[in-house]
Design a protein around this motif. Structure first.
Motif, PDB file in Angstrom:
ATOM      1  N   HIS A 121      -3.528   4.698  -9.108  1.00 48.41           N
ATOM      2  CA  HIS A 121      -3.623   3.238  -9.060  1.00 48.41           C
ATOM      3  C   HIS A 121      -5.037   2.794  -8.676  1.00 48.41           C
ATOM      4  O   HIS A 121      -5.509   1.746  -9.156  1.00 48.41           O
ATOM      5  CB  HIS A 121      -2.603   2.681  -8.069  1.00 48.41           C
ATOM      6  N   GLN A 122      -5.718   3.553  -7.835  1.00 47.45           N
ATOM      7  CA  GLN A 122      -7.097   3.206  -7.492  1.00 47.45           C
ATOM      8  C   GLN A 122      -8.001   3.311  -8.722  1.00 47.45           C
ATOM      9  O   GLN A 122      -8.837   2.424  -8.967  1.00 47.45           O
ATOM     10  CB  GLN A 122      -7.603   4.115  -6.376  1.00 47.45           C
ATOM     11  N   ASP A 123      -7.861   4.380  -9.496  1.00 46.22           N
ATOM     12  CA  ASP A 123      -8.694   4.547 -10.690  1.00 46.22           C
ATOM     13  C   ASP A 123      -8.394   3.503 -11.752  1.00 46.22           C
ATOM     14  O   ASP A 123      -9.280   3.130 -12.534  1.00 46.22           O
ATOM     15  CB  ASP A 123      -8.501   5.954 -11.267  1.00 46.22           C
ATOM     16  N   LEU A 124      -7.152   3.013 -11.771  1.00 47.95           N
ATOM     17  CA  LEU A 124      -6.789   1.968 -12.733  1.00 47.95           C
ATOM     18  C   LEU A 124      -7.068   0.566 -12.195  1.00 47.95           C
ATOM     19  O   LEU A 124      -6.809  -0.417 -12.904  1.00 47.95           O
ATOM     20  CB  LEU A 124      -5.299   2.091 -13.100  1.00 47.95           C
ATOM     21  N   GLY A 125      -7.582   0.486 -10.966  1.00 48.33           N
ATOM     22  CA  GLY A 125      -7.858  -0.822 -10.378  1.00 48.33           C
ATOM     23  C   GLY A 125      -6.606  -1.546  -9.909  1.00 48.33           C
ATOM     24  O   GLY A 125      -6.594  -2.774  -9.823  1.00 48.33           O
ATOM     25  N   LEU A 126      -5.546  -0.793  -9.592  1.00 48.67           N
ATOM     26  CA  LEU A 126      -4.255  -1.389  -9.190  1.00 48.67           C
ATOM     27  C   LEU A 126      -3.866  -0.956  -7.783  1.00 48.67           C
ATOM     28  O   LEU A 126      -2.681  -0.845  -7.464  1.00 48.67           O
ATOM     29  CB  LEU A 126      -3.172  -0.969 -10.185  1.00 48.67           C
ATOM     30  N   GLU A 127      -4.848  -0.733  -6.923  1.00 54.15           N
ATOM     31  CA  GLU A 127      -4.557  -0.241  -5.576  1.00 54.15           C
ATOM     32  C   GLU A 127      -3.727  -1.249  -4.781  1.00 54.15           C
ATOM     33  O   GLU A 127      -2.766  -0.878  -4.093  1.00 54.15           O
ATOM     34  CB  GLU A 127      -5.871   0.045  -4.844  1.00 54.15           C
ATOM     35  N   SER A 173       3.312   7.585  10.201  1.00 54.43           N
ATOM     36  CA  SER A 173       2.113   7.951  10.956  1.00 54.43           C
ATOM     37  C   SER A 173       1.227   8.901  10.149  1.00 54.43           C
ATOM     38  O   SER A 173      -0.002   8.783  10.137  1.00 54.43           O
ATOM     39  CB  SER A 173       2.516   8.604  12.282  1.00 54.43           C
ATOM     40  N   THR A 174       1.860   9.827   9.449  1.00 58.57           N
ATOM     41  CA  THR A 174       1.099  10.754   8.608  1.00 58.57           C
ATOM     42  C   THR A 174       0.408  10.020   7.456  1.00 58.57           C
ATOM     43  O   THR A 174      -0.755  10.286   7.144  1.00 58.57           O
ATOM     44  CB  THR A 174       2.038  11.831   8.056  1.00 58.57           C
ATOM     45  N   ILE A 175       1.119   9.077   6.824  1.00 58.42           N
ATOM     46  CA  ILE A 175       0.531   8.287   5.742  1.00 58.42           C
ATOM     47  C   ILE A 175      -0.658   7.474   6.267  1.00 58.42           C
ATOM     48  O   ILE A 175      -1.720   7.394   5.625  1.00 58.42           O
ATOM     49  CB  ILE A 175       1.580   7.359   5.112  1.00 58.42           C
ATOM     50  N   PHE A 176      -0.501   6.884   7.427  1.00 55.54           N
ATOM     51  CA  PHE A 176      -1.574   6.064   8.003  1.00 55.54           C
ATOM     52  C   PHE A 176      -2.830   6.891   8.268  1.00 55.54           C
ATOM     53  O   PHE A 176      -3.953   6.438   8.014  1.00 55.54           O
ATOM     54  CB  PHE A 176      -1.068   5.416   9.293  1.00 55.54           C
ATOM     55  N   LYS A 177      -2.642   8.104   8.778  1.00 55.73           N
ATOM     56  CA  LYS A 177      -3.796   8.934   9.124  1.00 55.73           C
ATOM     57  C   LYS A 177      -4.435   9.597   7.896  1.00 55.73           C
ATOM     58  O   LYS A 177      -5.642   9.804   7.874  1.00 55.73           O
ATOM     59  CB  LYS A 177      -3.377  10.009  10.131  1.00 55.73           C
ATOM     60  N   SER A 178      -3.615   9.899   6.899  1.00 52.24           N
ATOM     61  CA  SER A 178      -4.155  10.602   5.731  1.00 52.24           C
ATOM     62  C   SER A 178      -4.549   9.662   4.596  1.00 52.24           C
ATOM     63  O   SER A 178      -5.391  10.018   3.768  1.00 52.24           O
ATOM     64  CB  SER A 178      -3.136  11.618   5.217  1.00 52.24           C
ATOM     65  N   ALA A 179      -3.956   8.479   4.539  1.00 55.53           N
ATOM     66  CA  ALA A 179      -4.268   7.521   3.464  1.00 55.53           C
ATOM     67  C   ALA A 179      -4.345   6.108   4.038  1.00 55.53           C
ATOM     68  O   ALA A 179      -3.464   5.273   3.807  1.00 55.53           O
ATOM     69  CB  ALA A 179      -3.225   7.595   2.354  1.00 55.53           C
ATOM     70  N   PRO A 180      -5.402   5.813   4.810  1.00 54.50           N
ATOM     71  CA  PRO A 180      -5.496   4.486   5.441  1.00 54.50           C
ATOM     72  C   PRO A 180      -5.630   3.352   4.433  1.00 54.50           C
ATOM     73  O   PRO A 180      -5.351   2.197   4.770  1.00 54.50           O
ATOM     74  CB  PRO A 180      -6.750   4.610   6.312  1.00 54.50           C
ATOM     75  N   SER A 181      -6.076   3.649   3.208  1.00 52.18           N
ATOM     76  CA  SER A 181      -6.165   2.585   2.214  1.00 52.18           C
ATOM     77  C   SER A 181      -4.788   2.148   1.726  1.00 52.18           C
ATOM     78  O   SER A 181      -4.644   1.054   1.176  1.00 52.18           O
ATOM     79  CB  SER A 181      -6.997   3.061   1.013  1.00 52.18           C
ATOM     80  N   LEU A 182      -3.767   2.984   1.928  1.00 56.32           N
ATOM     81  CA  LEU A 182      -2.404   2.634   1.526  1.00 56.32           C
ATOM     82  C   LEU A 182      -1.661   1.922   2.641  1.00 56.32           C
ATOM     83  O   LEU A 182      -0.908   0.972   2.382  1.00 56.32           O
ATOM     84  CB  LEU A 182      -1.659   3.904   1.109  1.00 56.32           C
TER      85      LEU A 182
END
Length: 479
Positions: free
Chosen positions: A330-336, A385-394
């Motif tokens: 989604h980031q590469d497609l501009g849909l983050e 918590s794992t998502i927050f630490k590993s993918a803060p942009s999400l």
């Protein structure tokens, strides 16, 4: 050829005046065509009068003087002197007939001089003419040779032009062949890349497939020169991107379902890890008490949790690859932003659906129901918590806190509703113990558990009431 026709203010010329005075000799002189050309002066001619002619006739000069005068006059006329003035002088000083004879003699002498001059240069003239004729013949030959050479050059030029045009056509055809070969090779590379992308999609390698598709769109397709095929391939690349997005989103939805189903297992493993950690710390504290002289490093119960160290997700076989892959796509497609909103909406939906204590069977003990509920809550937030630490942009910190506040409200409502139905003090005590362990584990993952600790008070009150009722019942049974 002399200018004897010039007229005065009365419109008369020299001949007119000679005729008026019956001067036949002068008229004869002036009318002769063989008189040399004499340039007249710009002064107007003087009109001779009858008195002038009478003076000329009365005053005749001597013969020697007259001869000298005639010679000078002839010389002057030959050099372009004034005709009228000399005529007047002839009329005044000499006989016109004599002067005419002298003029004829002078003309004969001049003709003789011209004849002598022509004779002297005639031979040279003849030789020059012969030379010119020879040159003319050579010129004709040269012209003929030049014409023949020109014809040969024209024929050779036409042949060369035809051959050059033919060569140009062949070169154009060869260039078209090379260009078409290059285009076909490029098209084959594009089609091979499409085939490779489809294979990656079949292998569920969605992110590499997307990278290949983007490379196809940005690098390979713009340089393709087949205008009839290019739009279809461009649309095919766009459709492939959408296919990859849908496939990645489908895999992500499967991950959501798996995370939801395994949230209890994750929570149970995380709590087990925390209990072991607490047990280790308790043993270390006991050893410290027994051996006060030795310094032993005691680990803290709070801090940044390293999920890899506790191997929770390895034990339950829950991978986050689908999440990271879908986020990157989604980031590469501009849909983050779109994916972020989709993720938050689904996680809120899970809180709404799962953070309720609904018995799975009629004979299920209440303590088991509450314990499994705590495991689900804990597992959910260990994952977040794992998502927050590993993918803060999400998932940002504020979004995680919003999810936690929403969950606390649901946990509080469900727990208080079940506590009121419990009539055994041991069960309430076990619930309080499990709640305490839940709070410790969530603190380890850096969550604020004040909302959970505030539940201790209603648990204590319900425990007190239950103990009193049990005591009363025991007294009654004793009597």
């Amino acid at each position: 050829g002399a200018n004897i026709a010039k007229k005065d203010h009365q419109g008369k010329d020299a001949i007119d005046y000679a005729k008026e005075n019956n001067q036949i000799a002068i008229v004869s002189i002036l009318s002769k065509p063989s008189i040399p050309k004499i340039i007249t002066t710009t002064s107007p001619p003087q009109s001779p009068s009858q008195e002038t002619f009478r003076i000329i006739e009365a005053n005749q000069k001597p013969d020697s003087l007259e001869a000298a005068t005639d010679e000078n006059m002839l010389k002057s006329l030959s050099e372009g002197g004034d005709v009228v003035r000399h005529l007047v002088s002839v009329l005044e000083n000499s006989s016109p007939e004599v002067f005419v004879r002298k003029i004829d003699k002078a003309m004969e002498e001049r003709e003789a001089e011209i004849q002598s001059l022509c004779d002297s240069y005639y031979q040279d003239f003849i030789r020059s003419v012969d030379c010119l004729l020879a040159i003319r013949m050579d010129a004709k030959d040269l012209k003929k040779q030049i014409s023949e050479l020109n014809n040969e050059v024209q024929i050779a030029g036409k042949s060369l032009l035809n051959q050059s045009q033919e060569l140009k056509k062949k070169r154009a055809i060869l260039q078209d062949i090379h260009q078409m070969q290059s285009t076909i090779n490029h098209l084959q590379a594009v089609l091979n890349e499409f085939s490779h992308i489809l294979k990656q999609i079949e292998e569920r390698s969605f992110f590499p497939a997307l990278k290949s598709t983007l490379y196809l769109q940005q690098v390979m397709l713009p340089s393709l020169t087949l205008k009839n095929i290019k739009p279809a391939l461009e649309q095919k690349a766009i459709d492939t991107c959408m296919t990859i997005k849908v496939a990645a989103l489908t895999e992500f939805n499967s991950w959501l379902e798996k995370a939801r189903n395994q949230a209890g297992s994750v929570g149970k493993e995380a709590q087990t890890e925390q209990e072991e950690r607490i047990s280790i710390i308790g043993n270390l504290k006991n050893r410290e008490i027994e051996r006060k002289g030795d310094k032993i490093a005691i680990p803290k119960l709070t801090g940044k949790a390293d999920v890899k160290s506790i191997r929770v997700f390895e034990k339950v076989d829950l991978s986050f690859a689908a999440v990271y892959q879908c986020l990157q796509i989604h980031q590469d497609l501009g849909l983050e932003t779109e994916f972020q909103e989709y993720y938050i909406a689904n996680r809120k939906k899970q809180i709404t659906l799962d953070f309720l204590m609904v018995p799975s069977g009629k004979n299920q003990p209440i303590i088991n129901l509450i314990t499994e509920f705590f495991y689900v809550v804990l597992g959910y937030f260990v994952i977040e918590s794992t998502i927050f630490k590993s993918a803060p942009s999400l998932l940002s910190r504020s979004q995680l806190d919003d999810l936690w506040e929403m969950a606390c409200v649901r946990v509080k409502g469900s727990l208080l509703q079940q506590i009121l139905l419990i009539q055994e003090s041991s069960v309430i005590y076990q619930i309080k113990k499990n709640l305490s362990m839940l709070s410790h584990t969530l603190q380890f993952f850096e969550f604020n558990t004040d909302a959970l600790t505030r539940l201790y008070s209603p648990l204590s009150e319900q425990w007190s009431r239950t103990v009193i009722q049990e005591t009363i019942q025991k007294i009654k049974n004793f009597h």
